[in-house]
Design an enzyme around this catalytic site. Sequence first.
Site, short mmCIF file in Angstrom:
data_model
loop_
_atom_site.label_atom_id
_atom_site.label_comp_id
_atom_site.label_asym_id
_atom_site.label_seq_id
_atom_site.Cartn_x
_atom_site.Cartn_y
_atom_site.Cartn_z
N GLU A 125 -8.62 -28.82 8.95
CA GLU A 125 -7.21 -29.39 8.18
C GLU A 125 -6.22 -28.63 9.25
O GLU A 125 -5.25 -28.29 8.49
CB GLU A 125 -6.93 -28.67 6.72
CG GLU A 125 -6.02 -29.48 6.00
CD GLU A 125 -5.90 -28.88 4.74
OE1 GLU A 125 -5.16 -27.81 4.48
OE2 GLU A 125 -6.14 -29.29 3.46
N GLU A 139 3.04 -20.71 4.43
CA GLU A 139 1.93 -21.74 5.03
C GLU A 139 2.45 -22.48 6.21
O GLU A 139 1.64 -22.85 7.34
CB GLU A 139 1.39 -22.47 3.87
CG GLU A 139 0.60 -21.98 2.96
CD GLU A 139 1.43 -21.26 1.92
OE1 GLU A 139 2.61 -21.30 1.81
OE2 GLU A 139 0.95 -20.58 0.83
C1 UD1 Z 1 -2.69 -17.91 -1.67
C2 UD1 Z 1 -2.21 -18.77 -0.40
C3 UD1 Z 1 -1.61 -20.02 -0.71
C4 UD1 Z 1 -2.65 -20.82 -1.45
C5 UD1 Z 1 -3.00 -20.31 -2.60
C6 UD1 Z 1 -4.06 -21.25 -3.40
C7 UD1 Z 1 -1.14 -16.98 1.29
C8 UD1 Z 1 -0.03 -16.49 1.83
N1 UD1 Z 1 -0.96 -17.92 0.18
O1 UD1 Z 1 -1.36 -17.92 -2.33
O2 UD1 Z 1 -1.68 -20.66 0.67
O3 UD1 Z 1 -2.00 -22.29 -1.56
O4 UD1 Z 1 -3.60 -19.06 -2.08
O5 UD1 Z 1 -4.27 -20.50 -4.70
O6 UD1 Z 1 -2.23 -17.11 1.84
N2 UD1 Z 1 -4.85 -13.25 -8.15
C9 UD1 Z 1 -5.64 -12.97 -9.09
N3 UD1 Z 1 -7.16 -13.33 -9.02
C10 UD1 Z 1 -7.44 -14.43 -7.97
C11 UD1 Z 1 -6.53 -14.73 -7.21
C12 UD1 Z 1 -5.16 -14.23 -7.24
O7 UD1 Z 1 -5.64 -12.05 -9.93
O8 UD1 Z 1 -8.61 -14.73 -7.89
C13 UD1 Z 1 -3.34 -12.88 -8.32
C14 UD1 Z 1 -3.38 -11.27 -7.73
O9 UD1 Z 1 -2.68 -10.64 -8.38
C15 UD1 Z 1 -2.74 -11.65 -6.32
C16 UD1 Z 1 -1.74 -12.85 -6.63
O10 UD1 Z 1 -2.64 -13.41 -7.31
O11 UD1 Z 1 -2.24 -10.47 -5.55
C17 UD1 Z 1 -1.73 -13.52 -5.50
O12 UD1 Z 1 -2.77 -13.87 -4.61
P1 UD1 Z 1 -2.30 -14.59 -3.16
O13 UD1 Z 1 -3.54 -15.02 -2.52
O14 UD1 Z 1 -1.42 -13.45 -2.39
O15 UD1 Z 1 -1.27 -15.52 -3.32
P2 UD1 Z 1 -1.43 -17.01 -3.77
O16 UD1 Z 1 -0.20 -17.55 -4.46
O17 UD1 Z 1 -2.72 -17.31 -4.70
#
Ligand code: UD1
Length: 383
Positions: A125, A139
């Site tokens: 991608e 992103e």
């Molecule tokens: C991430 C990606 C984004 C993608 C998205 C897909 C980055 C910077 N961001 O953003 O590009 O579009 O994933 O969903 O890489 N959490 C949970 N359980 C999970 C996942 C997340 O509890 O399974 C909560 C946690 O508190 C975590 C927060 O969500 O700290 C943020 O997760 P993070 O991966 O940092 O950001 P996303 O907004 O999910």
Amino acid sequence: MTAAPAVPASILIVFGTRPEAIKLFPVVAALRADPRFAVQVCVSGQHRDMLDQVLAIAGIVPDHDLDLMRPGQTLDALTAALLTGLGQVMDQVRPARVIVQGDTATAMAGALAAYYRKIPVDHVEAGLRSGNMYHPWPEEVNRKIIGAMASLHFAPTETAAQALLRENVAPARVHVTGNTVIDALHWVTARIAAEPGLASGLAELEARFAGKRVIGVTSHRRENFGGGLEAIARAVRRIAARDDVAVIFPVHPNPNVRAVMDSALAGLANVALIEPLDYPHFARLLGLAEIMLTDSGGVQEEAPALGKPVLVMRETTERPEGIAAGTARLVGTDEDRIVTEIFTLLDDKQAYEAMARAHNPFGDGRSAHRIVELIGDEIGQEA
Ligand code: UD1
Ligand code: UDP
């Protein structure tokens, strides 16, 4: 296909979030079925429960799991942990090539850790560009960083390939493969057809909302945190005030998203705020919904493939193909605009039908196969 080498090439596939897992499981399966490769899967655990849902349905048991997710993680703490952790795995595995997907923190840090070891990185991608470094944030810059280091660039569309050529990537390194999300969608659709129980968990909601017009909603973008999410929540509240509408909204577990949606929407008769759905159930929701309202990247690709009108709550998109095809429309995060656009689709049959046509600008379901052949050719040339 080139002949299998005496010693299979060691490939490390690195991912960490739900969308990466969905878009890479077809690649993992295709590589594992090919004797030219010895494949190891490393998950960062940037996501936990949402990642595990995909691993379970795809039957992937990671060889390495860094289990990095922390509640409310910051970009810098996450990135630092990713770089160190992924680098350690690479030192242990010493792969011939690393594969990353998309534009997450895991993908960017995975590419950087590989580059620091002079291991070629292949980017699935590649070439998506919005042209705005803060939309989507971070992103847009993550994928440019990966693009600066990648060996093979697997562009999902011609538009994405052109963006890479404009950045002076050598044409021979850029291949239009289609987007593996369509492979994933075909696969899950076939799995559900063979085993309907895999997606039967929405039955209770379907009964509760029988006769209503379902709108599927997802929202998680960092650049929408705060005012943007609040406006989205107010818009959904107004839409759900209509008697003929039901909103099914799997809420992202990020506390910044949950708090806003819970306080604006919990307890409303026509709104189901639910936990993130596993992929078969989300495919079911895509089937049930009359309209999708989302700020997601992947949903912008899946909805056009299924002929579902998708209103995109972003200012700009790196996926212009869905807009050009007429199935997707950018509506931003303005409350009135979102409500007006949804009401138009609900009340104007012609407007709805103009959008509700299946288009497949993102792939034909054979992308993983193409990617594996291209990696095979590359390894054949190196041998
Ligand atoms: C991430 C990606 C984004 C993608 C998205 C897909 C980055 C910077 N961001 O953003 O590009 O579009 O994933 O969903 O890489 N959490 C949970 N359980 C999970 C996942 C997340 O509890 O399974 C909560 C946690 O508190 C975590 C927060 O969500 O700290 C943020 O997760 P993070 O991966 O940092 O950001 P996303 O907004 O999910
Ligand atoms: N998805 C899912 N369950 C949900 C919501 C989304 O399986 O409850 C899938 C969806 O089909 C798409 C992917 O997750 O393939 C999109 O992920 P997300 O919106 O989190 O990330 P983005 O694509 O914006 O990076």
